[in-house]
Scaffold this motif. Structure first.
Motif, PDB file in Angstrom:
ATOM      1  N   ARG A 317      51.552  42.670  43.226  1.00  0.00           N
ATOM      2  CA  ARG A 317      50.739  43.315  42.198  1.00  0.00           C
ATOM      3  C   ARG A 317      51.529  43.479  40.914  1.00  0.00           C
ATOM      4  O   ARG A 317      51.004  43.259  39.815  1.00  0.00           O
ATOM      5  CB  ARG A 317      50.250  44.682  42.700  1.00  0.00           C
ATOM      6  CG  ARG A 317      49.209  45.328  41.789  1.00  0.00           C
ATOM      7  CD  ARG A 317      48.672  46.581  42.415  1.00  0.00           C
ATOM      8  NE  ARG A 317      49.663  47.648  42.384  1.00  0.00           N
ATOM      9  CZ  ARG A 317      49.495  48.826  42.959  1.00  0.00           C
ATOM     10  NH1 ARG A 317      48.394  49.051  43.680  1.00  0.00           N
ATOM     11  NH2 ARG A 317      50.416  49.750  42.875  1.00  0.00           N
ATOM     12  N   ASN A 320      51.824  40.004  39.289  1.00  0.00           N
ATOM     13  CA  ASN A 320      50.569  39.580  38.689  1.00  0.00           C
ATOM     14  C   ASN A 320      50.272  40.368  37.416  1.00  0.00           C
ATOM     15  O   ASN A 320      49.755  39.810  36.435  1.00  0.00           O
ATOM     16  CB  ASN A 320      49.424  39.744  39.674  1.00  0.00           C
ATOM     17  CG  ASN A 320      49.525  38.772  40.833  1.00  0.00           C
ATOM     18  OD1 ASN A 320      50.097  37.685  40.680  1.00  0.00           O
ATOM     19  ND2 ASN A 320      48.981  39.139  41.981  1.00  0.00           N
ATOM     20  N   ASP A 321      50.578  41.663  37.425  1.00  0.00           N
ATOM     21  CA  ASP A 321      50.357  42.472  36.215  1.00  0.00           C
ATOM     22  C   ASP A 321      51.234  41.988  35.073  1.00  0.00           C
ATOM     23  O   ASP A 321      50.805  41.934  33.914  1.00  0.00           O
ATOM     24  CB  ASP A 321      50.648  43.946  36.512  1.00  0.00           C
ATOM     25  CG  ASP A 321      49.588  44.574  37.405  1.00  0.00           C
ATOM     26  OD1 ASP A 321      48.503  43.970  37.562  1.00  0.00           O
ATOM     27  OD2 ASP A 321      49.844  45.651  37.979  1.00  0.00           O
ATOM     28  N   ARG A 323      52.375  38.964  34.666  1.00  0.00           N
ATOM     29  CA  ARG A 323      51.908  37.651  34.207  1.00  0.00           C
ATOM     30  C   ARG A 323      50.686  37.777  33.311  1.00  0.00           C
ATOM     31  O   ARG A 323      50.478  36.984  32.393  1.00  0.00           O
ATOM     32  CB  ARG A 323      51.571  36.774  35.410  1.00  0.00           C
ATOM     33  CG  ARG A 323      52.800  36.270  36.160  1.00  0.00           C
ATOM     34  CD  ARG A 323      52.378  35.469  37.373  1.00  0.00           C
ATOM     35  NE  ARG A 323      53.547  34.939  38.083  1.00  0.00           N
ATOM     36  CZ  ARG A 323      53.477  34.277  39.234  1.00  0.00           C
ATOM     37  NH1 ARG A 323      52.285  34.043  39.803  1.00  0.00           N
ATOM     38  NH2 ARG A 323      54.577  33.840  39.805  1.00  0.00           N
ATOM     39  N   SER A 324      49.855  38.769  33.598  1.00  0.00           N
ATOM     40  CA  SER A 324      48.639  38.937  32.807  1.00  0.00           C
ATOM     41  C   SER A 324      48.887  39.607  31.468  1.00  0.00           C
ATOM     42  O   SER A 324      48.026  39.594  30.591  1.00  0.00           O
ATOM     43  CB  SER A 324      47.618  39.762  33.598  1.00  0.00           C
ATOM     44  OG  SER A 324      48.119  41.061  33.853  1.00  0.00           O
TER      45      SER A 324
END
Length: 343
Positions: A317, A320-321, A323-324
């Motif tokens: 998580r 992914n955070d 990367r976003s």
């Protein structure tokens, strides 16, 4: 106040009640053997020897049967649907024993010229009935099946002597029976109430242990920074055995001393406010690798220093955070992980 009527017990509590009844049988058997020996010794030259031998053989045979029932009960699987059969077998053995004690007021009863022996028989029956009340208190059926054949012949014997000014023995016998009933009811209600509470507590503890063992999150019980209990999932997350974790400090598993200090400070602040402490930190596995973990914990009630913590691996998580999020061309100084507290 305790209820006047017994509370209905669950299947597990019923099994435990009858198990406790059988647990008392060895002591009851020893008391019975002592009583048989004393009666044989006192009545040896005061009753017909043939009848005395037959009575002794009968009593010892019943004792042997009861010991066999106790032995077989210890070998069988205890289940709620058949446990009452064992209670009836136990009660049958007690009933046969009660018949033997009641026989002391039959052909074995000493002659009027032997008042000391008569007094001994009366005291033996009363003491036997009282000890039976204590040992058999956990079973209403067994209590009555033992007490009635033990005491009824004595009452009938003294009732037949009413014309000879023997009212006081009958009155004394009635008072003894009332005392026996009160004692048995008190012990029975107390025991069943305790069994009900302990069975419910054990069932709840078993449910909590099942949740503890099967939780997909790591769980740790911490007492003043020391891990005193944890589940297998926490061992998988940290790559350590449970025995190793329960001899370690919680702050020793953080990536660095700064994050460990921040964790201790924020959790202490949240606990002082009576709130749930929660935050994301980097933890270190046994092989030296690191991962992001979300920790949430609350202090146990009762004014103790213990707290319970849930640990979840949130590395994916966090990745992914990141990367976003849009990239910042200007490098920034690394900040410690954020920590929040919730009520």
């Amino acid at each position: 106040m305790k209820p006047l009527l017994p509370q209905k017990l669950s299947g597990d509590a019923e099994v435990r009640r009858i198990e406790m009844l059988f647990d008392r049988m060895p002591s009851s058997i020893v008391v019975t053997l002592i009583g048989i020996f004393l009666c044989f010794l006192v009545l040896f030259d005061k009753a017909d020897f043939g009848i005395l031998k037959a009575w002794t053989a009968y009593m010892l045979s019943v004792v042997a049967v009861r010991v066999w029932i106790w032995y077989m009960f210890g070998k069988t699987e205890r289940q709620g649907e058949n446990i009452h059969r064992w209670e009836w077998l136990f009660a049958a053995g007690a009933f046969l024993t009660g018949l033997g004690w009641g026989a002391l007021f039959g052909p074995l009863y000493p002659l009027p010229t032997q008042p000391d022996a008569q007094m001994f028989v009366a005291l033996m029956v009363v003491i036997t009935a009282f000890t039976g009340t204590v040992f058999l208190a956990l079973s209403n059926t067994t209590f009555w099946l033992f007490s009635v054949p033990t005491l009824l012949p004595a009452i009938a014997h003294y009732a037949a002597d009413l014309g000879r000014d023997a009212q006081w023995p009958v009155t004394a016998a009635a008072c003894c029976i009332a005392v026996f009933i009160i004692v048995q009811r008190t012990l029975y209600l107390s025991a069943t109430s305790n069994l009900k509470r302990s069975t419910e507590a054990e069932s709840l503890l078993a449910e909590q242990q099942a949740i503890f063992d099967s939780s997909p999150m790591g769980i740790a019980v911490v007492d003043n920074k020391q891990v005193v209990k944890c589940n297998a999932r926490l061992g998988e997350l940290l790559g350590r055995r449970i025995q190793e974790l329960t001899t370690s400090r919680i702050d020793h598993h953080f990536a660095n001393a700064a994050e460990a200090a921040q964790f201790l400070s924020n959790s202490s602040s949240a606990f002082d406010k009576g709130q749930l402490a929660q935050g994301m930190y980097r933890l270190r596995r046994a092989d030296g690798s690191q991962f992001w973990a979300e920790l949430s914990g609350r202090r146990m009630a009762g004014g103790t220093a213990r707290s319970v913590w849930m640990v979840a691996d949130v590395t994916l998580r966090v990745v992914n955070d990141r990367r976003s999020q849009p990239r910042d061309p200007q490098p920034r100084e690394q900040k410690p992980p954020a920590t929040i507290s919730r009520g």
